[in-house]
Design a protein around this motif. Sequence first.
Motif, PDB file in Angstrom:
ATOM      1  N   LEU A  98       1.069  -1.224   0.078  1.00  0.00           N
ATOM      2  CA  LEU A  98       0.216  -0.061   0.145  1.00  0.00           C
ATOM      3  C   LEU A  98       1.034   1.388   0.029  1.00  0.00           C
ATOM      4  O   LEU A  98       0.381   2.607  -0.402  1.00  0.00           O
ATOM      5  CB  LEU A  98      -1.305   0.001   0.980  1.00  0.00           C
ATOM      6  CG  LEU A  98      -1.904  -1.455   1.041  1.00  0.00           C
ATOM      7  CD1 LEU A  98      -2.860  -1.060   2.266  1.00  0.00           C
ATOM      8  CD2 LEU A  98      -2.824  -0.460   0.130  1.00  0.00           C
ATOM      9  N   ARG A 108      -5.486  -3.920   0.141  1.00  0.00           N
ATOM     10  CA  ARG A 108      -6.126  -3.641   1.418  1.00  0.00           C
ATOM     11  C   ARG A 108      -6.826  -4.587   1.704  1.00  0.00           C
ATOM     12  O   ARG A 108      -7.050  -4.651   3.418  1.00  0.00           O
ATOM     13  CB  ARG A 108      -6.927  -2.385   0.970  1.00  0.00           C
ATOM     14  CG  ARG A 108      -7.952  -0.864   2.274  1.00  0.00           C
ATOM     15  CD  ARG A 108      -6.936  -0.716   2.413  1.00  0.00           C
ATOM     16  NE  ARG A 108      -6.228   0.604   2.009  1.00  0.00           N
ATOM     17  CZ  ARG A 108      -5.356   1.847   1.974  1.00  0.00           C
ATOM     18  NH1 ARG A 108      -5.260   1.509   3.621  1.00  0.00           N
ATOM     19  NH2 ARG A 108      -4.572   2.409   1.730  1.00  0.00           N
ATOM     20  N   ASP A 127      -9.517  -0.900   6.294  1.00  0.00           N
ATOM     21  CA  ASP A 127      -9.126  -1.124   4.823  1.00  0.00           C
ATOM     22  C   ASP A 127     -10.406  -1.411   5.034  1.00  0.00           C
ATOM     23  O   ASP A 127     -10.445  -1.552   3.528  1.00  0.00           O
ATOM     24  CB  ASP A 127      -8.438  -2.065   6.123  1.00  0.00           C
ATOM     25  CG  ASP A 127      -7.053  -1.477   5.795  1.00  0.00           C
ATOM     26  OD1 ASP A 127      -7.265  -0.954   6.043  1.00  0.00           O
ATOM     27  OD2 ASP A 127      -6.174  -2.200   6.352  1.00  0.00           O
ATOM     28  N   TYR A 130     -12.083   1.531   3.220  1.00  0.00           N
ATOM     29  CA  TYR A 130     -11.177   2.305   2.347  1.00  0.00           C
ATOM     30  C   TYR A 130     -11.512   1.266   0.773  1.00  0.00           C
ATOM     31  O   TYR A 130     -11.203   1.897  -0.384  1.00  0.00           O
ATOM     32  CB  TYR A 130     -10.388   2.760   3.004  1.00  0.00           C
ATOM     33  CG  TYR A 130      -9.473   3.604   1.357  1.00  0.00           C
ATOM     34  CD1 TYR A 130      -8.947   4.396   2.135  1.00  0.00           C
ATOM     35  CD2 TYR A 130      -8.193   2.725   1.498  1.00  0.00           C
ATOM     36  CE1 TYR A 130      -8.233   5.618   1.318  1.00  0.00           C
ATOM     37  CE2 TYR A 130      -7.795   3.487   0.378  1.00  0.00           C
ATOM     38  CZ  TYR A 130      -7.587   4.909   0.077  1.00  0.00           C
ATOM     39  OH  TYR A 130      -6.888   5.601  -0.754  1.00  0.00           O
ATOM     40  N   ALA A 131     -11.382  -0.188   1.368  1.00  0.00           N
ATOM     41  CA  ALA A 131     -11.411  -0.864  -0.376  1.00  0.00           C
ATOM     42  C   ALA A 131     -12.881  -0.542  -0.758  1.00  0.00           C
ATOM     43  O   ALA A 131     -12.966  -0.696  -2.431  1.00  0.00           O
ATOM     44  CB  ALA A 131     -10.969  -2.232   0.280  1.00  0.00           C
TER      45      ALA A 131
END
Length: 186
Positions: A98, A108, A127, A130-131
């Motif tokens: 990342l 992620r 995570d 965010y993904a």
Amino acid sequence: ARAAIARKIEMRRQTESYQDRERRRQVAAVAFESARLTLERLKISMKPDGPQLESTEAIVEEAIRKAPDLAQGYDIRGMLRQMRGDLDSAIADFTEALRLDPGYAEARLHRASAYDRKGDGAAARADCDYALERNPGSGSAYQLRARLRMRAGDTKGAIADFDEAIRIHPANAIARVHRASAKLSL
């Protein structure tokens, strides 16, 4: 004087030509390593406990040595380490992937899974979120986030995430079973 200038121009052209060839060679080497890593990832996903795992590890290590700026190498090494139960090293590899490519949604998600296995639900959830911002078509991310929501007591949110995972992959039997279980717990 003209002959000296002509020699300098010719030397500069040869040097630039060499540098161009060297850049093309480096780009080709990275592309080759990337392709090899893609094949190794496919082998892992098809048979994660197969005898090819050691050769995959060797190929991944070689690819990282040859192309240390290729995020995919660290991601795959992290997957291998996670499969072996070395979660701290796996998280470090996913984090390095990342760092090299902040938009790498798959890395992620892999890190989220490692955090989840390690018991750090908050980091796993961050995570996953965010993904999903980067790749809202990831049924796997919805499914993982749904499991995290269930553990946190957010059953309705979990059902919504399982619904989305199933919408993306209608044949996802695991998500269907978990969704049914979540609905029964309401």
